[in-house]
Design a protein around this motif. Structure first.
Motif, PDB file in Angstrom:
ATOM      1  N   GLU A 164       0.815  -1.215   0.000  1.00  0.00           N
ATOM      2  CA  GLU A 164       0.000   0.000   0.000  1.00  0.00           C
ATOM      3  C   GLU A 164       0.850   1.267   0.000  1.00  0.00           C
ATOM      4  N   GLY A 165       2.171   1.097   0.116  1.00  0.00           N
ATOM      5  CA  GLY A 165       3.057   2.260   0.071  1.00  0.00           C
ATOM      6  C   GLY A 165       3.717   2.614   1.382  1.00  0.00           C
ATOM      7  N   ALA A 166       3.391   1.898   2.470  1.00  0.00           N
ATOM      8  CA  ALA A 166       4.020   2.180   3.748  1.00  0.00           C
ATOM      9  C   ALA A 166       5.479   1.737   3.725  1.00  0.00           C
ATOM     10  N   VAL A 167       6.314   2.414   4.496  1.00  0.00           N
ATOM     11  CA  VAL A 167       7.716   2.026   4.661  1.00  0.00           C
ATOM     12  C   VAL A 167       7.832   1.298   5.996  1.00  0.00           C
ATOM     13  N   ILE A 168       8.356   0.086   5.971  1.00  0.00           N
ATOM     14  CA  ILE A 168       8.490  -0.718   7.182  1.00  0.00           C
ATOM     15  C   ILE A 168       9.950  -0.675   7.635  1.00  0.00           C
ATOM     16  N   ILE A 169      10.179  -0.155   8.838  1.00  0.00           N
ATOM     17  CA  ILE A 169      11.533  -0.069   9.388  1.00  0.00           C
ATOM     18  C   ILE A 169      11.571  -0.819  10.713  1.00  0.00           C
ATOM     19  N   PRO A 170      12.194  -2.001  10.740  1.00  0.00           N
ATOM     20  CA  PRO A 170      12.353  -2.686  12.027  1.00  0.00           C
ATOM     21  C   PRO A 170      13.248  -1.860  12.944  1.00  0.00           C
ATOM     22  N   ALA A 171      12.979  -1.896  14.213  1.00  0.00           N
ATOM     23  CA  ALA A 171      13.810  -1.164  15.181  1.00  0.00           C
ATOM     24  C   ALA A 171      15.094  -1.947  15.403  1.00  0.00           C
ATOM     25  N   SER A 172      15.943  -1.965  14.355  1.00  0.00           N
ATOM     26  CA  SER A 172      17.183  -2.744  14.367  1.00  0.00           C
ATOM     27  C   SER A 172      18.363  -1.796  14.228  1.00  0.00           C
TER      28      SER A 172
END
Length: 214
Positions: A164-172
């Motif tokens: 859908e266009g979201a950016v997924i950033i794991p807290a890594s």
């Protein structure tokens, strides 16, 4: 000139220092900020910082939170003049409408429950509603996921949100930036969140590559 803020949603996942670092980074860059703190997040802030985040006293509580890095002195000075706070149960708040002029939304940290609510359009509180509005208006939406391990359900929902266009950033956090403290590791993640929406900052030392043998 019309005010155009970044909406920062703080969910109940562990990792509220990430949210504080992101807000400090936005304010340091001269950005306007709207803050939405879920009910669960207020409990997490209390557990992780000892600060009772109260709706009626949000300015003093927010300042205390932002001025309390994990293991160093006070951060660079910042002002709260261009910060607005919306209660999690306020569905008449500005960010609940697509006509509200926001640049985008950063959910930091983002719990698996928040991922689920956003993915299925549940809108059970203002945080989820504002995220759904951000998606439908095709504005930048960043989800800084702080959950381990991730279930198959959450992974599928994250994949759908990516579509859908979201950016997924794991807290890594990355360790190549010469991090010597917990706060520097937190700032690395916060900096990557800001990088994803092209907000300039100086939260971490960037990788410049290694020179090969002469």
């Amino acid at each position: 000139m019309e005010r155009e803020p970044w909406v920062v949603g703080v969910s109940g996942a562990s990792g509220t220092p990430y949210a504080a670092a992101v807000i400090r980074g936005l304010l340091g860059a001269g950005e306007a900020v709207d803050v939405v703190v879920s009910r669960a997040a207020r409990l997490t802030i209390l557990d992780e910082t000892g600060i009772s985040f109260r709706d009626a006293h949000w300015q003093e509580d927010l300042r205390e939170w932002l001025e309390s890095p994990l293991d160093r002195g006070k951060p660079e000075p910042f002002e709260l003049d261009d910060v607005r706070y919306w209660t999690a149960g306020d569905f008449a708040a500005g960010p609940s409408s697509g006509s509200y002029p926001a640049k985008g939304m950063l959910v930091v940290p983002c719990s698996a429950a928040a991922v689920a609510g956003i993915a299925i359009g549940l809108s059970k509180d203002l945080l989820q509603r504002a995220a759904n509005v951000t998606l439908k208006e095709r504005r930048p939406l960043v989800l800084c996921v702080r959950e381990a391990p991730l279930s198959g359900v959450t992974l599928r929902q994250l994949a759908e949100l990516d579509g859908e266009g979201a950016v997924i950033i794991p807290a890594s956090p990355g360790f190549y930036a010469g991090s010597a403290s917990v706060q520097q590791l937190v700032d690395f993640v916060a900096g990557r969140v800001l990088d994803s929406v092209k907000v300039k900052h100086r939260l971490y030392r960037r990788w410049e590559g290694e020179l090969g043998p002469k």
